[in-house]
Structure formats: C-alpha cells, structure tokens
Design a protein around this motif. Structure first.
Motif, PDB file in Angstrom:
ATOM      1  N   LEU A 181       0.844  -1.195   0.000  1.00 43.97           N
ATOM      2  CA  LEU A 181       0.000   0.000   0.000  1.00 43.97           C
ATOM      3  C   LEU A 181       0.879   1.245   0.000  1.00 43.97           C
ATOM      4  CD1 LEU A 181      -2.794   1.301   0.140  1.00 43.97           C
ATOM      5  CD2 LEU A 181      -2.669   1.104   2.642  1.00 43.97           C
ATOM      6  N   ASP A 182       0.797   2.006  -1.073  1.00 45.89           N
ATOM      7  CA  ASP A 182       1.466   3.307  -1.161  1.00 45.89           C
ATOM      8  C   ASP A 182       0.492   4.338  -0.615  1.00 45.89           C
ATOM      9  OD1 ASP A 182       2.492   5.793  -1.905  1.00 45.89           O
ATOM     10  OD2 ASP A 182       3.402   5.015  -3.743  1.00 45.89           O
ATOM     11  N   ARG A 183       0.725   4.804   0.582  1.00 43.11           N
ATOM     12  CA  ARG A 183      -0.228   5.701   1.237  1.00 43.11           C
ATOM     13  C   ARG A 183      -0.259   7.080   0.579  1.00 43.11           C
ATOM     14  NH1 ARG A 183      -2.340   3.437   5.727  1.00 43.11           N
ATOM     15  NH2 ARG A 183      -1.271   1.597   6.559  1.00 43.11           N
ATOM     16  N   GLU A 184       0.782   7.449  -0.155  1.00 45.42           N
ATOM     17  CA  GLU A 184       0.768   8.749  -0.818  1.00 45.42           C
ATOM     18  C   GLU A 184      -0.255   8.797  -1.941  1.00 45.42           C
ATOM     19  OE1 GLU A 184       4.588  10.003  -2.095  1.00 45.42           O
ATOM     20  OE2 GLU A 184       5.413  10.155  -0.053  1.00 45.42           O
ATOM     21  N   ILE A 185      -0.430   7.685  -2.645  1.00 39.63           N
ATOM     22  CA  ILE A 185      -1.396   7.669  -3.740  1.00 39.63           C
ATOM     23  C   ILE A 185      -2.640   6.872  -3.377  1.00 39.63           C
ATOM     24  CG2 ILE A 185       0.411   7.949  -5.477  1.00 39.63           C
ATOM     25  CD1 ILE A 185       0.132   4.977  -6.137  1.00 39.63           C
ATOM     26  N   GLY A 186      -2.619   6.206  -2.217  1.00 40.61           N
ATOM     27  CA  GLY A 186      -3.786   5.468  -1.757  1.00 40.61           C
ATOM     28  C   GLY A 186      -4.079   4.210  -2.544  1.00 40.61           C
ATOM     29  N   ALA A 187      -3.034   3.589  -3.110  1.00 38.47           N
ATOM     30  CA  ALA A 187      -3.246   2.409  -3.954  1.00 38.47           C
ATOM     31  C   ALA A 187      -2.245   1.319  -3.601  1.00 38.47           C
ATOM     32  CB  ALA A 187      -3.104   2.790  -5.429  1.00 38.47           C
ATOM     33  N   PHE A 188      -2.668   0.076  -3.808  1.00 43.33           N
ATOM     34  CA  PHE A 188      -1.749  -1.056  -3.704  1.00 43.33           C
ATOM     35  C   PHE A 188      -0.915  -1.120  -4.983  1.00 43.33           C
ATOM     36  CE2 PHE A 188      -4.810  -2.673  -0.509  1.00 43.33           C
ATOM     37  CZ  PHE A 188      -3.920  -3.037   0.481  1.00 43.33           C
ATOM     38  N   VAL A 189       0.400  -1.227  -4.819  1.00 47.23           N
ATOM     39  CA  VAL A 189       1.327  -1.224  -5.945  1.00 47.23           C
ATOM     40  C   VAL A 189       2.087  -2.544  -5.963  1.00 47.23           C
ATOM     41  CG1 VAL A 189       3.347  -0.094  -6.948  1.00 47.23           C
ATOM     42  CG2 VAL A 189       1.564   1.283  -5.883  1.00 47.23           C
ATOM     43  N   LEU A 190       2.223  -3.138  -7.131  1.00 47.22           N
ATOM     44  CA  LEU A 190       2.924  -4.424  -7.263  1.00 47.22           C
ATOM     45  C   LEU A 190       4.398  -4.268  -6.893  1.00 47.22           C
ATOM     46  CD1 LEU A 190       2.771  -7.404  -8.175  1.00 47.22           C
ATOM     47  CD2 LEU A 190       3.343  -6.614 -10.496  1.00 47.22           C
ATOM     48  N   THR A 191       4.808  -4.957  -5.836  1.00 54.11           N
ATOM     49  CA  THR A 191       6.193  -4.899  -5.365  1.00 54.11           C
ATOM     50  C   THR A 191       6.856  -6.269  -5.295  1.00 54.11           C
ATOM     51  OG1 THR A 191       5.352  -4.954  -3.084  1.00 54.11           O
ATOM     52  CG2 THR A 191       5.890  -2.781  -4.023  1.00 54.11           C
ATOM     53  N   HIS A 192       6.055  -7.331  -5.267  1.00 52.67           N
ATOM     54  CA  HIS A 192       6.593  -8.689  -5.146  1.00 52.67           C
ATOM     55  C   HIS A 192       5.955  -9.576  -6.225  1.00 52.67           C
ATOM     56  CE1 HIS A 192       7.475  -6.951  -1.245  1.00 52.67           C
ATOM     57  NE2 HIS A 192       8.224  -7.993  -0.919  1.00 52.67           N
ATOM     58  N   PRO A 193       6.339  -9.399  -7.481  1.00 49.74           N
ATOM     59  CA  PRO A 193       5.743 -10.215  -8.543  1.00 49.74           C
ATOM     60  C   PRO A 193       6.259 -11.652  -8.501  1.00 49.74           C
ATOM     61  CG  PRO A 193       7.470  -8.824  -9.446  1.00 49.74           C
ATOM     62  CD  PRO A 193       7.316  -8.431  -8.000  1.00 49.74           C
ATOM     63  N   HIS A 194       5.394 -12.573  -8.889  1.00 51.12           N
ATOM     64  CA  HIS A 194       5.773 -13.987  -9.074  1.00 51.12           C
ATOM     65  C   HIS A 194       6.467 -14.545  -7.834  1.00 51.12           C
ATOM     66  CE1 HIS A 194       4.809 -12.839 -13.125  1.00 51.12           C
ATOM     67  NE2 HIS A 194       5.870 -12.087 -13.241  1.00 51.12           N
ATOM     68  N   MET A 195       5.818 -14.463  -6.702  1.00 50.98           N
ATOM     69  CA  MET A 195       6.410 -14.959  -5.458  1.00 50.98           C
ATOM     70  C   MET A 195       6.530 -16.479  -5.503  1.00 50.98           C
ATOM     71  SD  MET A 195       4.437 -12.530  -2.662  1.00 50.98           S
ATOM     72  CE  MET A 195       5.659 -12.744  -1.364  1.00 50.98           C
ATOM     73  N   ARG A 196       7.680 -16.980  -5.043  1.00 53.95           N
ATOM     74  CA  ARG A 196       7.935 -18.416  -5.036  1.00 53.95           C
ATOM     75  C   ARG A 196       8.521 -18.821  -3.692  1.00 53.95           C
ATOM     76  NH1 ARG A 196       5.447 -21.343  -8.615  1.00 53.95           N
ATOM     77  NH2 ARG A 196       7.075 -22.938  -8.512  1.00 53.95           N
ATOM     78  N   ILE A 197       8.023 -19.911  -3.146  1.00 52.75           N
ATOM     79  CA  ILE A 197       8.542 -20.444  -1.892  1.00 52.75           C
ATOM     80  C   ILE A 197       9.785 -21.276  -2.199  1.00 52.75           C
ATOM     81  CG2 ILE A 197       8.077 -21.987   0.050  1.00 52.75           C
ATOM     82  CD1 ILE A 197       5.120 -21.303  -0.255  1.00 52.75           C
ATOM     83  N   PRO A 198      10.917 -21.002  -1.548  1.00 50.59           N
ATOM     84  CA  PRO A 198      12.110 -21.837  -1.762  1.00 50.59           C
ATOM     85  C   PRO A 198      11.812 -23.305  -1.482  1.00 50.59           C
ATOM     86  CG  PRO A 198      12.674 -19.849  -0.543  1.00 50.59           C
ATOM     87  CD  PRO A 198      11.175 -19.889  -0.631  1.00 50.59           C
ATOM     88  N   THR A 199      12.347 -24.182  -2.335  1.00 48.11           N
ATOM     89  CA  THR A 199      12.074 -25.617  -2.192  1.00 48.11           C
ATOM     90  C   THR A 199      12.655 -26.173  -0.901  1.00 48.11           C
ATOM     91  OG1 THR A 199      12.071 -25.865  -4.587  1.00 48.11           O
ATOM     92  CG2 THR A 199      12.340 -27.870  -3.283  1.00 48.11           C
ATOM     93  N   ASP A 200      13.880 -25.778  -0.573  1.00 48.58           N
ATOM     94  CA  ASP A 200      14.527 -26.272   0.639  1.00 48.58           C
ATOM     95  C   ASP A 200      14.505 -25.184   1.705  1.00 48.58           C
ATOM     96  OD1 ASP A 200      15.344 -28.857  -0.334  1.00 48.58           O
ATOM     97  OD2 ASP A 200      16.771 -27.786  -1.595  1.00 48.58           O
ATOM     98  N   THR A 201      14.541 -25.615   2.963  1.00 45.60           N
ATOM     99  CA  THR A 201      14.437 -24.651   4.044  1.00 45.60           C
ATOM    100  C   THR A 201      15.181 -25.151   5.274  1.00 45.60           C
ATOM    101  OG1 THR A 201      12.901 -23.457   5.476  1.00 45.60           O
ATOM    102  CG2 THR A 201      12.314 -25.701   4.905  1.00 45.60           C
TER     103      THR A 201
END
Length: 359
Positions: A181-201
């Motif tokens: 959420l960018d509070r200056e413009i009041g909109a959700f902005v894409l910051t984390h495209p194509h999120m992937r969970i690491p296979t190993d942990t």
C-alpha cells in the motif's frame, strides 16, 4: 506516479482481459475487497489510540476491532452487486445479500482480522479472504451449503498483512503476486511479482507449548530438526512462531520454511484449530501457486470436503520437500525414534548437545 508502476486496479483488469467475455465483475470485486482492507489497516493502526481515549483495556480494544473489521468488510462488499453471499469468521451463518441489493455470481469467505490477539503487543495481524463461484441462483441469496466447496474450486484467494507496511498477497490461479500500500497515492502497488517459496528450508514454525499433545509423526519431524547437524537431517534449523497465520505465511513466501498447526490429542472431536473455508483453503491456494504444498498431514488441503462452514482442520504448509516429508511420516506413524522425554528439554541450555558429550 512513475511509468510502469502497476497498481492492483491495473493488475486485476489485465488479468480479466486474459479471459474473453469477462464482465468486469471479478476485477471490481477484488478491488472492493482491497478497499475494505485499506480501511481496516487504518483502524488497526489507530486501534490502541482510540481505545486509550475511551479508557478501554487491550482485550476490549481487540474485541472491538474484531467486530468493527467484520462490519467494514460487510459494509464495503454487500452493496456492490458482485456477491450472492458472505461467510465471516464472526457470524454463525452465511450472510445472504439482501433482496434490496443486486446479487452477483460470487461468494466471499473471510476472516477480517486474523491474529487479533496480537494487537496489544503490536505484532502483525491481517485479513484472509477466499472467492468462490455461487453454485446456484437462489431468490433468497446464498446459504451455508453454498460455501461448502473444496479449496480447488476457489477463483481467487488472498491475505492482507498489517505490519510496518500494509501488504496484499493474491492469487487468481496463475501464480502469486504481492502488493504494498502506497499511502501517498492510496493504492496497492505491485512490489513482489511472481512470489515463489524456496524448495529447501532450514526453518519451521510451530507452537512448542503444545508438544505434549502432538502425534508421533510431528514429534519425529521436530526431533530431527532439533538434532540439527548431529541428526538425520545433517543441518541446523531455526524455529519461529508468531501466532498470526498471515505473518507466518508471508515469512514462508519470502524466506521459505514450514508451518505446522497439526492434529493433536487434546479433543478428538476437534482435531484441528485452523478454519478450513476462510483460513486453510485460501492460504493453501496461495502456497500451492507459489510452488509449495499444503496438507492436513494425510490429505492435500484443497481436496478436503467441507462439512460445516466453521469446520476446523489440522494445517501444515510451506516448502514442498518438507511438507512431503511430514506427509510421509504420517503414512508410517510407527517409524522413527521413541520419545521418553520432552523434545525441547533435551536441548536445554543446561544440558550439552551430543557432539559436546563425545569430546
């Protein structure tokens, strides 16, 4: 706004354009839900301030926010014409759209304020939502049975995390994307495209206080993690537990790990603690779309047949290799070591680890 900055509105419209003949109802609904979470974010931030002005204790503030956030979600969505009904964590039955409003083809199930007990210690809380198609057209609006759909039938799932930044994570079945959420413009902005969970942990999240109630497969898994380099896993693990489903999910999406809220032996009539329809299913949809896995320990979460709108289930999810290992242990529950004492006591600061004893 810089060129190329993608807002949630643009994102949902582009996603809908991929489906010829789309009416625009779905993108409009997602943006209405997002608007509700913006309002909730503001109320969560101001909750303690407002409560102190009224002389309320923290428990009262938490309870009031639970009620208020539910009312916000209903108030922002029921008039839009996109829904046939809503299902809330706080309400005993589904809420049909009133006859005075236009009804749509979707159902919304949600927990408006997950982790509300963390409000008084300023830990992250969030909202979780699941969007389904209404299975039938009814003159009186959706009823409880209309929500009893397995997770694989979800059209969309998401959660909002109210932390240092307000984050919205969403999937429509084509991967997972995160917005800030960018509070200056009041909109959700894409910051984390194509999120992937690491296979190993090398991390796991579990409430260690419940150890005495765990079944053998879970005790075996945690034992191996605690043994670290000296154990069968041959590496050290970290443990964390926020007691906020959305916070633990976001951590796993960004850093990997596995989350366990397993079946336990306390109450056979209540084998799980996580709600299926507005908790486990939407999180499982997101996790699978990010390359992870989600299970009850025995079955894929999104194939569990719902029998009650407030059904609770065991929930294990995260990095795929770890989840599959835990499922394998559940298939052979009698395998593995015996446990004569507390797993956590065996690693006490006052008792040397195995490699120290051999020196």
């Amino acid at each position: 706004m810089p060129d190329g900055l993608k807002t949630l509105t643009r994102y949902t419209i582009e996603e809908e354009h991929r489906h010829p003949g789309s009416s625009g109802e779905f993108s409009a609904l997602v943006n209405v839900v997002a608007t509700a979470t913006k309002i909730i974010a503001n109320q969560v931030t101001r909750g303690a301030i407002v409560g102190s002005g009224r002389g309320e204790d923290q428990e009262s503030v938490s309870s009031r926010l639970d009620v208020l956030t539910d009312e916000i979600m209903v108030g922002q969505t029921q008039w839009t014409g996109h829904l046939s009904g809503l299902l809330s964590e706080r309400r005993p039955h589904a809420l049909p759209i009133p006859a005075t409003e236009h009804r749509g083809k979707y159902l919304l199930a949600y927990d408006a304020l997950d982790g509300s007990s963390n409000i008084d210690v300023n830990l992250p809380v969030g909202s979780i939502f699941s969007i389904l198609r209404a299975p039938r057209e009814v003159p009186d609006g959706a009823a409880d049975q209309d929500f009893l759909q397995p997770g694989v039938q979800q059209v969309c799932a998401g959660f909002t995390l109210y932390g240092p930044a307000t984050m919205l994570v969403i999937t429509t079945g084509s991967g997972v994307d995160g917005f800030t959420l960018d509070r200056e413009i009041g909109a959700f902005v894409l910051t984390h495209p194509h999120m992937r969970i690491p296979t190993d942990t090398a991390g796991f999240a579990i409430n260690a206080a419940n150890e005495r109630f765990w079944e053998r497969p879970v005790r075996r898994y945690v034992q191996e993690c605690l043994e670290g380099l000296d154990g069968p896993r041959g590496r050290d693990f970290n443990m964390r537990w926020v007691a906020s489903l959305v916070a633990d999910t976001f951590h796993i999406l960004t850093r990997g790990g596995v989350y366990l809220y397993p079946r336990d032996t306390r109450n056979p009539a209540r084998p799980g603690r996580v709600s299926l329809l507005y908790g486990a299913n939407p999180i499982a949809f997101i996790v699978e779309q990010a390359g992870g896995a989600a299970t009850t320990g025995h079955d894929r979460m999104m194939l569990v047949p719902p029998t009650d709108i407030h059904q609770r289930v065991p929930f294990i999810f995260g990095s795929r290799t770890e989840v599959l290992r835990i499922e394998r242990y559940h298939r052979a529950p009698d395998e593995g070591p015996s446990f004569d004492s507390s797993l956590f006591g065996s690693r006490s600061l006052f008792r040397p680890a195995r490699h120290d004893q051999r020196k």
